[in-house]
Design a protein around this motif. Structure first.
Motif, PDB file in Angstrom:
ATOM      1  N   THR A   4       0.894   4.016  -3.081  1.00 53.50           N
ATOM      2  CA  THR A   4       0.740   5.614  -2.834  1.00 53.50           C
ATOM      3  C   THR A   4       1.997   6.344  -3.242  1.00 53.50           C
ATOM      4  N   VAL A  25       1.906   6.872  -6.871  1.00 55.90           N
ATOM      5  CA  VAL A  25       0.966   8.037  -7.327  1.00 55.90           C
ATOM      6  C   VAL A  25       1.414   9.344  -7.181  1.00 55.90           C
ATOM      7  N   ILE A  26       2.231   9.604  -5.724  1.00 53.78           N
ATOM      8  CA  ILE A  26       2.805  10.897  -5.673  1.00 53.78           C
ATOM      9  C   ILE A  26       3.914  11.105  -6.448  1.00 53.78           C
ATOM     10  N   ALA A  33       0.819  -1.157   0.049  1.00 55.20           N
ATOM     11  CA  ALA A  33       0.038  -0.117  -0.023  1.00 55.20           C
ATOM     12  C   ALA A  33       0.748   1.265  -0.039  1.00 55.20           C
ATOM     13  N   LEU A  34       2.191   1.306   0.733  1.00 54.60           N
ATOM     14  CA  LEU A  34       2.935   2.151   0.873  1.00 54.60           C
ATOM     15  C   LEU A  34       3.477   2.604  -0.359  1.00 54.60           C
TER      16      LEU A  34
END
Length: 117
Positions: free
Chosen positions: A79, A82-83, A75-76
């Protein structure tokens, strides 16, 4: 497999840092992309590689009895991808605009305050 991924992470870090230290803005962006991918791969490796078992507990069990893939690093990484995509898109647009104004992508020439005629 973990050894190969660890070596690949080191190579990506080395190439990313090398390109960040160059004078061209395009090489700077490519170095940032490589460094971001190396960081994502490092987070993935720190979570450990476990084959096959999803972290799902069936109805009759109370706890997981066998090894399972940890979903938190995944999950990290999702994220972070995307960032980093947003950051890279912004940097590319900013570099394009700077190139249109200054007519060069060399950081040393952009740093001077003298007008080029």
């Amino acid at each position: 497999m973990e050894l190969i991924l660890a070596i690949l992470t080191g190579v990506l870090y080395a190439a990313g840092i090398y390109l960040i230290l160059r004078r061209s803005l395009v090489k700077l962006i490519i170095g940032l992309v490589l460094l971001g991918n190396a960081i994502n791969l490092l987070i993935f490796l720190m979570g450990g590689l476990v084959e096959g078992n999803p972290p799902i507990i069936s109805g009759e069990e109370k706890v997981l009895a066998e090894g399972f893939a940890d979903p938190v690093p995944q999950a990290l990484i999702l994220t972070a991808i995307v960032i980093s995509f947003g950051l890279q898109s912004f940097a590319i647009v900013l570099i394009k605009r700077a190139y249109q104004v200054v007519k060069t992508d060399d950081l040393d020439q952009m740093n001077t305050t003298d007008k080029i005629e």
